[in-house]
Design a protein around this motif. Structure first.
Motif, PDB file in Angstrom:
ATOM      1  N   ALA A   1       0.771  -1.124   0.063  1.00 24.71           N
ATOM      2  CA  ALA A   1      -0.123   0.016   0.011  1.00 24.71           C
ATOM      3  C   ALA A   1       0.797   1.330  -0.124  1.00 24.71           C
ATOM      4  O   ALA A   1       0.408   2.131  -0.648  1.00 24.71           O
ATOM      5  CB  ALA A   1      -0.906   0.064   1.199  1.00 24.71           C
ATOM      6  N   ILE A   2       1.820   1.180   0.888  1.00 25.57           N
ATOM      7  CA  ILE A   2       2.845   2.577   0.998  1.00 25.57           C
ATOM      8  C   ILE A   2       3.377   2.537  -0.477  1.00 25.57           C
ATOM      9  O   ILE A   2       3.441   3.553  -1.019  1.00 25.57           O
ATOM     10  CB  ILE A   2       4.024   2.415   1.880  1.00 25.57           C
ATOM     11  N   LYS A   3       4.026   1.573  -0.907  1.00 27.79           N
ATOM     12  CA  LYS A   3       4.938   1.819  -2.106  1.00 27.79           C
ATOM     13  C   LYS A   3       4.036   2.111  -3.406  1.00 27.79           C
ATOM     14  O   LYS A   3       4.396   3.122  -4.146  1.00 27.79           O
ATOM     15  CB  LYS A   3       5.412   0.269  -2.480  1.00 27.79           C
ATOM     16  N   LEU A   4       2.764   1.640  -3.728  1.00 28.83           N
ATOM     17  CA  LEU A   4       1.838   1.813  -4.639  1.00 28.83           C
ATOM     18  C   LEU A   4       1.193   3.401  -4.414  1.00 28.83           C
ATOM     19  O   LEU A   4       1.172   3.910  -5.376  1.00 28.83           O
ATOM     20  CB  LEU A   4       0.776   0.680  -4.718  1.00 28.83           C
ATOM     21  N   THR A   5       0.963   3.779  -3.314  1.00 33.38           N
ATOM     22  CA  THR A   5       0.327   4.920  -2.938  1.00 33.38           C
ATOM     23  C   THR A   5       1.477   6.088  -3.357  1.00 33.38           C
ATOM     24  O   THR A   5       1.092   7.173  -4.021  1.00 33.38           O
ATOM     25  CB  THR A   5       0.213   5.298  -1.468  1.00 33.38           C
ATOM     26  N   VAL A   6       2.709   6.048  -2.744  1.00 33.15           N
ATOM     27  CA  VAL A   6       3.790   6.956  -3.152  1.00 33.15           C
ATOM     28  C   VAL A   6       4.202   6.930  -4.779  1.00 33.15           C
ATOM     29  O   VAL A   6       4.350   8.030  -5.363  1.00 33.15           O
ATOM     30  CB  VAL A   6       5.094   6.586  -2.372  1.00 33.15           C
TER      31      VAL A   6
ATOM     32  N   GLU B   1      -2.251  14.427 -25.096  1.00 31.99           N
ATOM     33  CA  GLU B   1      -2.144  12.739 -24.452  1.00 31.99           C
ATOM     34  C   GLU B   1      -1.187  13.054 -23.076  1.00 31.99           C
ATOM     35  O   GLU B   1      -0.174  14.000 -23.144  1.00 31.99           O
ATOM     36  CB  GLU B   1      -1.213  12.127 -25.194  1.00 31.99           C
ATOM     37  N   LYS B   2      -1.289  12.008 -22.221  1.00 32.19           N
ATOM     38  CA  LYS B   2      -0.618  12.105 -20.772  1.00 32.19           C
ATOM     39  C   LYS B   2       0.653  11.636 -21.072  1.00 32.19           C
ATOM     40  O   LYS B   2       0.712  10.573 -21.682  1.00 32.19           O
ATOM     41  CB  LYS B   2      -1.285  11.396 -19.622  1.00 32.19           C
ATOM     42  N   GLN B   3       1.664  12.336 -20.602  1.00 34.71           N
ATOM     43  CA  GLN B   3       3.070  11.770 -20.496  1.00 34.71           C
ATOM     44  C   GLN B   3       3.942  11.908 -19.434  1.00 34.71           C
ATOM     45  O   GLN B   3       3.623  12.978 -18.901  1.00 34.71           O
ATOM     46  CB  GLN B   3       3.849  12.192 -21.785  1.00 34.71           C
ATOM     47  N   ILE B   4       4.786  11.145 -19.081  1.00 40.69           N
ATOM     48  CA  ILE B   4       5.714  11.395 -17.720  1.00 40.69           C
ATOM     49  C   ILE B   4       7.126  11.293 -18.563  1.00 40.69           C
ATOM     50  O   ILE B   4       7.576   9.995 -19.074  1.00 40.69           O
ATOM     51  CB  ILE B   4       5.494  10.362 -16.831  1.00 40.69           C
ATOM     52  N   HIS B   5       8.068  11.970 -18.210  1.00 33.97           N
ATOM     53  CA  HIS B   5       9.540  11.820 -18.554  1.00 33.97           C
ATOM     54  C   HIS B   5      10.088  10.671 -17.672  1.00 33.97           C
ATOM     55  O   HIS B   5       9.729  10.482 -16.672  1.00 33.97           O
ATOM     56  CB  HIS B   5      10.510  13.176 -18.177  1.00 33.97           C
ATOM     57  N   PHE B   6      10.843   9.796 -18.412  1.00 32.22           N
ATOM     58  CA  PHE B   6      11.323   8.467 -17.969  1.00 32.22           C
ATOM     59  C   PHE B   6      12.144   9.009 -16.808  1.00 32.22           C
ATOM     60  O   PHE B   6      12.022   8.166 -15.555  1.00 32.22           O
ATOM     61  CB  PHE B   6      12.150   8.046 -19.029  1.00 32.22           C
ATOM     62  N   PRO B   7      12.991   9.895 -16.636  1.00 34.87           N
ATOM     63  CA  PRO B   7      13.773   9.895 -15.438  1.00 34.87           C
ATOM     64  C   PRO B   7      12.973  10.276 -14.188  1.00 34.87           C
ATOM     65  O   PRO B   7      13.296   9.540 -13.182  1.00 34.87           O
ATOM     66  CB  PRO B   7      14.816  11.110 -15.603  1.00 34.87           C
ATOM     67  N   LEU B   8      11.597  11.074 -14.475  1.00 31.40           N
ATOM     68  CA  LEU B   8      10.904  11.034 -13.269  1.00 31.40           C
ATOM     69  C   LEU B   8      10.141  10.015 -12.952  1.00 31.40           C
ATOM     70  O   LEU B   8       9.532   9.845 -11.903  1.00 31.40           O
ATOM     71  CB  LEU B   8       9.814  12.375 -13.698  1.00 31.40           C
ATOM     72  N   GLU B   9       9.740   9.089 -13.908  1.00 30.13           N
ATOM     73  CA  GLU B   9       9.124   7.767 -14.018  1.00 30.13           C
ATOM     74  C   GLU B   9      10.068   7.022 -13.058  1.00 30.13           C
ATOM     75  O   GLU B   9       9.548   6.183 -12.104  1.00 30.13           O
ATOM     76  CB  GLU B   9       8.858   7.194 -15.084  1.00 30.13           C
ATOM     77  N   VAL B  10      11.241   6.912 -13.207  1.00 33.30           N
ATOM     78  CA  VAL B  10      12.257   6.029 -12.393  1.00 33.30           C
ATOM     79  C   VAL B  10      12.235   6.355 -11.161  1.00 33.30           C
ATOM     80  O   VAL B  10      12.173   5.637 -10.009  1.00 33.30           O
ATOM     81  CB  VAL B  10      13.585   5.885 -13.212  1.00 33.30           C
ATOM     82  N   PHE B  11      12.307   7.865 -11.024  1.00 32.53           N
ATOM     83  CA  PHE B  11      12.366   8.501  -9.582  1.00 32.53           C
ATOM     84  C   PHE B  11      11.360   8.137  -8.675  1.00 32.53           C
ATOM     85  O   PHE B  11      11.271   7.660  -7.703  1.00 32.53           O
ATOM     86  CB  PHE B  11      12.479  10.132  -9.845  1.00 32.53           C
ATOM     87  N   SER B  12      10.055   8.309  -9.328  1.00 31.47           N
ATOM     88  CA  SER B  12       8.724   7.945  -8.755  1.00 31.47           C
ATOM     89  C   SER B  12       8.772   6.361  -8.109  1.00 31.47           C
ATOM     90  O   SER B  12       8.508   6.230  -6.922  1.00 31.47           O
ATOM     91  CB  SER B  12       7.595   7.785  -9.468  1.00 31.47           C
ATOM     92  N   GLY B  13       9.170   5.471  -8.980  1.00 29.69           N
ATOM     93  CA  GLY B  13       9.547   4.166  -8.540  1.00 29.69           C
ATOM     94  C   GLY B  13      10.475   3.933  -7.351  1.00 29.69           C
ATOM     95  O   GLY B  13      10.090   3.366  -6.290  1.00 29.69           O
TER      96      GLY B  13
END
Length: 379
Positions: free
Chosen positions: A113-118, A134-146
């Motif tokens: 729950a914590i991991k997915l919520t963050v 269209e929705k998009q997210i830059h790859f570095p920010l995608e990696v940072f989120s995970g």
């Protein structure tokens, strides 16, 4: 045939449409919302526990393989994972494969729950619209989120991991003491181990846990999102169940394999050092000694088990949640499980529009396209 569990595009809005305002005025009060939230969390916890329990013997074998040391004469307790499985069952029975299961079951719900919520929160913050709307997210920010999601989960993960690991190797230690003709101490429970370690002790190896969980999530979430989009292709609506399962399994392979070295180090730091074994003072010391005495291949001990565990666990959790949600119609079926990276749109089109038996036929069609049929008599 074509794989899709999604309704026609024109009917998708009606599928996801919330109840009318009239019904909301009757049932949409705070108490009902709270009850639904508790119900969804309970379903997610049970589904997560089923997924964790189903693959738990693999996790135990993985831990014992990672903790295995090579004797001065080159002898090893286990030749491979299969040998470890056979010896564990022979000496401890099938029950021995589930040592330390309880801490795993307790932690699976809050951890996910914590991991997915963050991850979801950060992805929503970083997501923007391009010139085509269209929705998009830059790859570095995608990696940072995970990665940030993986870092946050360590708060819950580490105390449960060290308790679980010590329980997992307890039976092995008892067997070695018996063979050596030494006295076997009374078995410890999860609670006694936690009391013995104390607050600071429960976070022993937390640095290695961070080094494992941050890269794992940084690899897993972007890989899952990319695979899901790739498998869906140009199909309208949400993702199909088979695509979600394949994306989850596929993302788990590189994430689990590439973070195995950190998992090996974490295991070595968190187990109780036996008499005659090399002791470690920290991550750097552990890394240097493993490399010196066992070679670089030792950092990938249990990698096969890690991959084999993470891939089916996702599928079992997702399917269990879908089946359980059908038994509890009072729970809001528009929401996906709290411990799987599936949004409401994908969950609904993959699991709500059709029955689970129908999906088996679609998966069989997918396998037939690869040249492998799994169900006889399916057109």
């Amino acid at each position: 045939g074509k794989l899709t569990f999604a309704p026609p595009p024109e009917s998708f809005d009606s599928v996801l449409r919330r109840p009318s305002k009239e019904s909301e005025s009757e049932d949409g009060n705070l108490l009902n919302l709270f009850r639904e939230a508790i119900g969804r969390f309970a379903l997610g916890s049970i589904a997560g526990a089923l997924g964790a329990a189903a693959v738990y013997p693999i996790d135990l074998i993985k831990t014992r393989m990672q903790n295995q040391r090579i004797g001065p004469d080159g002898s090893k307790l286990y030749q491979n994972s299969l040998d470890c499985l056979k010896k564990t069952i022979r000496s401890e029975g099938f029950v021995g494969l589930y040592r330390g299961l309880m801490p795993q079951l307790i932690g699976v719900a809050p951890e996910k729950a914590i991991k997915l919520t963050v991850n979801d929160m950060l992805r929503s913050i970083f997501t923007e619209y391009n010139e085509f709307g269209e929705k998009q997210i830059h790859f570095p920010l995608e990696v940072f989120s995970g990665g940030a999601a993986g870092a946050c989960q360590v708060i819950v993960t580490n105390p449960l991991e060290i308790t679980k690991i010590r329980l997992q190797v307890q039976g092995e230690t008892d067997r070695l003491l018996q063979v050596a003709g030494k006295e076997v101490p009374p078995a410890k429970s999860a609670l006694s181990i936690a009391k013995e370690l104390g607050i600071s002790g429960l976070y022993k190896g937390a640095g290695a846990c961070l080094i494992r969980d941050v890269p794992f999530s940084a690899i897993y979430f972007p890989a899952y999102a990319w695979l899901k989009t790739y498998l869906q292709g140009d199909a309208e609506g949400g993702a199909s169940a088979s695509n979600l399962l394949l994306a989850g399994a596929g993302a788990g392979v590189p994430a689990a394999f590439l973070t195995t070295p950190a998992d090996v180090i974490k295991t070595r730091l968190q187990v109780v050092t036996r008499e005659g074994e090399v002791a470690y003072t920290g991550i750097r010391d552990c890394t240097a000694k493993i490399l010196k005495y066992e070679g670089i291949t030792a950092f990938f001990k249990g990698s096969g088990m890690r991959v084999f565990r993470s891939s089916p666990q996702f599928g079992i959790t997702l399917v269990s949640y879908e089946m359980l949600s059908r038994l509890m119609p009072a729970v809001d079926n528009y929401s996906p499980p709290t411990n799987a990276p599936v949004d409401a749109k994908d969950f609904h089109t993959a699991f709500q529009a059709r029955g689970i038996q129908d999906k088996v036929h679609d998966i069989d069609s997918m396998m037939k396209n690869m040249g492998v049929g799994i169900i006889k008599g399916v057109d």
